[in-house]
Scaffold this active site. Sequence first.
Site, PDB file in Angstrom:
ATOM      1  CE  LYS A   1      34.077  39.535  34.452  1.00 35.52           C
ATOM      2  NZ  LYS A   1      33.743  40.901  34.799  1.00 35.52           N
TER       3      LYS A   1
ATOM      4  CG  ASP B   1      30.694  43.660  32.895  1.00 31.40           C
ATOM      5  OD1 ASP B   1      29.631  43.187  33.339  1.00 31.40           O
ATOM      6  OD2 ASP B   1      31.825  43.280  33.274  1.00 31.40           O
TER       7      ASP B   1
ATOM      8  N   GLY C   1      40.238  50.252  36.787  1.00 31.17           N
ATOM      9  CA  GLY C   1      40.393  48.792  36.878  1.00 31.17           C
ATOM     10  C   GLY C   1      39.638  48.097  35.752  1.00 31.17           C
TER      11      GLY C   1
ATOM     12  CB  THR D   1      47.599  52.760  40.335  1.00 30.74           C
ATOM     13  OG1 THR D   1      47.380  52.277  41.662  1.00 30.74           O
ATOM     14  CG2 THR D   1      48.938  52.277  39.819  1.00 30.74           C
TER      15      THR D   1
HETATM   16  P1  NAP Z   1      39.552  46.168  39.999  1.00 27.32           P
HETATM   17  O1  NAP Z   1      39.951  45.814  38.608  1.00 27.32           O
HETATM   18  O2  NAP Z   1      40.208  45.484  41.143  1.00 27.32           O
HETATM   19  O3  NAP Z   1      39.736  47.759  40.175  1.00 27.32           O
HETATM   20  C1  NAP Z   1      39.535  48.360  41.413  1.00 27.32           C
HETATM   21  C2  NAP Z   1      39.562  49.878  41.249  1.00 27.32           C
HETATM   22  O4  NAP Z   1      39.326  50.465  42.539  1.00 27.32           O
HETATM   23  C3  NAP Z   1      40.888  50.430  40.753  1.00 27.32           C
HETATM   24  O5  NAP Z   1      40.673  51.608  40.020  1.00 27.32           O
HETATM   25  C4  NAP Z   1      41.592  50.733  42.085  1.00 27.32           C
HETATM   26  O6  NAP Z   1      42.630  51.686  41.989  1.00 27.32           O
HETATM   27  C5  NAP Z   1      40.440  51.308  42.875  1.00 27.32           C
HETATM   28  N1  NAP Z   1      40.694  51.266  44.321  1.00 27.32           N
HETATM   29  C6  NAP Z   1      40.637  50.175  45.129  1.00 27.32           C
HETATM   30  N2  NAP Z   1      40.956  50.532  46.403  1.00 27.32           N
HETATM   31  C7  NAP Z   1      41.203  51.869  46.369  1.00 27.32           C
HETATM   32  C8  NAP Z   1      41.590  52.821  47.365  1.00 27.32           C
HETATM   33  N3  NAP Z   1      41.750  52.468  48.653  1.00 27.32           N
HETATM   34  N4  NAP Z   1      41.759  54.110  46.985  1.00 27.32           N
HETATM   35  C9  NAP Z   1      41.577  54.484  45.684  1.00 27.32           C
HETATM   36  N5  NAP Z   1      41.229  53.630  44.709  1.00 27.32           N
HETATM   37  C10 NAP Z   1      41.038  52.334  45.039  1.00 27.32           C
HETATM   38  O7  NAP Z   1      37.984  45.914  40.210  1.00 27.32           O
HETATM   39  P2  NAP Z   1      36.816  46.039  39.122  1.00 27.32           P
HETATM   40  O8  NAP Z   1      36.523  44.714  38.574  1.00 27.32           O
HETATM   41  O9  NAP Z   1      37.163  47.164  38.205  1.00 27.32           O
HETATM   42  O10 NAP Z   1      35.565  46.428  40.054  1.00 27.32           O
HETATM   43  C11 NAP Z   1      35.477  47.698  40.671  1.00 27.32           C
HETATM   44  C12 NAP Z   1      34.145  47.834  41.417  1.00 27.32           C
HETATM   45  O11 NAP Z   1      33.072  47.778  40.479  1.00 27.32           O
HETATM   46  C13 NAP Z   1      33.879  46.710  42.422  1.00 27.32           C
HETATM   47  O12 NAP Z   1      33.273  47.274  43.547  1.00 27.32           O
HETATM   48  C14 NAP Z   1      32.905  45.792  41.697  1.00 27.32           C
HETATM   49  O13 NAP Z   1      32.064  45.078  42.590  1.00 27.32           O
HETATM   50  C15 NAP Z   1      32.110  46.808  40.909  1.00 27.32           C
HETATM   51  N6  NAP Z   1      31.484  46.252  39.706  1.00 27.32           N
HETATM   52  C16 NAP Z   1      30.124  46.361  39.612  1.00 27.32           C
HETATM   53  C17 NAP Z   1      29.491  45.875  38.488  1.00 27.32           C
HETATM   54  C18 NAP Z   1      28.000  46.028  38.397  1.00 27.32           C
HETATM   55  O14 NAP Z   1      27.376  45.277  37.617  1.00 27.32           O
HETATM   56  N7  NAP Z   1      27.409  46.949  39.115  1.00 27.32           N
HETATM   57  C19 NAP Z   1      30.225  45.277  37.440  1.00 27.32           C
HETATM   58  C20 NAP Z   1      31.612  45.196  37.567  1.00 27.32           C
HETATM   59  C21 NAP Z   1      32.230  45.695  38.719  1.00 27.32           C
HETATM   60  P3  NAP Z   1      44.152  51.174  41.765  1.00 27.32           P
HETATM   61  O15 NAP Z   1      44.293  50.910  40.296  1.00 27.32           O
HETATM   62  O16 NAP Z   1      44.971  52.293  42.245  1.00 27.32           O
HETATM   63  O17 NAP Z   1      44.327  49.923  42.600  1.00 27.32           O
END
Ligand code: NAP
Length: 277
Positions: free
Chosen positions: A70, A107, A135, A159
Amino acid sequence: MTTQRIPLTGVIGSPVSHSKSPQLHAHWLRTYGLSGYYIPMDVAGDDLETVLETLPKMGFVGVNVTIPHKQRVMEMADLVSDRATLIGAANTLIFRKDGKIHADNTDGYGFVENLRQGAPDWDPKAGPAVVLGAGGAARAVVASLIDVGVPEILVTNRTKVRAEKLVEDFGKRLKVVDWVKAGNILEEGNTVVNTTSLGMLGKPEIRVPLDGLRKQAVVTDLVYNPIETRLLRTAREMGCTTVDGLGMLLHQAVPAFERWFGQRPEVDNAARAAVLR
Ligand code: NAP
């Protein structure tokens, strides 16, 4: 005699087998009786440049982009939309007739359209938003919340530096709150969004205390597996309006489908059923 080329599209990433987009686009193509294909393509990082050079020559009119490409596709695009630049990632590429590649990010658009459809009375300007997580997805959410006029955004992330980076990039309308205090700020949220992966099947549950949620709040979760997360279930039981994350996935695909196939598709129950199948 000229022959009309059948438009080819797809999604590139690695892995791509989990992607729901092929089912969704195939459903819309069938529904509107359009010719075209949407193909999942597992592309390794080393091959990305060659693939992007080759696809337009093969009749592809564009592709969606997923992890891990991406960010890198933006360097390879000739034009990058403002919203993709702001978010720092692209999820849609359009291969233009003049040979140029246009990178966009839909998005944030999908996020807002999902709320508008799922909570028609939602007024983003009526009060602050609380965003859990910082994230990649949070960047799209924050950019779109600013765009629709949310007056203040309280961001909290495990974080903290990642949340601080959001303030650096998106400005003073954002305020960072310690992750351990996340429960305390929920009562301020007119819009409450979980952008973390917490609550997703196979991941831990959100442990943020939810009793501060106001029943006037609109609560949404980007996690869509399960469709109703613990956050959404609790919020619903407390009387809040809730909107699940599946709709965001569907709505973000609308602009690309329209551009590629010339038909604006409906996000309806049949589209939801197609991706849940
Ligand atoms: P990402 O960049 O990897 O970010 C993950 C986020 O989750 C970060 O804020 C991370 O915090 C937090 N996190 C993960 N494990 C954690 C824990 N054990 N405790 C507290 N915080 C935790 O992923 P992303 O791309 O942003 O995606 C995030 C979610 O959104 C995913 O589930 C994805 O499937 C979903 N999503 C859905 C759509 C949709 O169309 N509905 C679109 C995009 C994404 P840290 O920074 O501390 O690691």
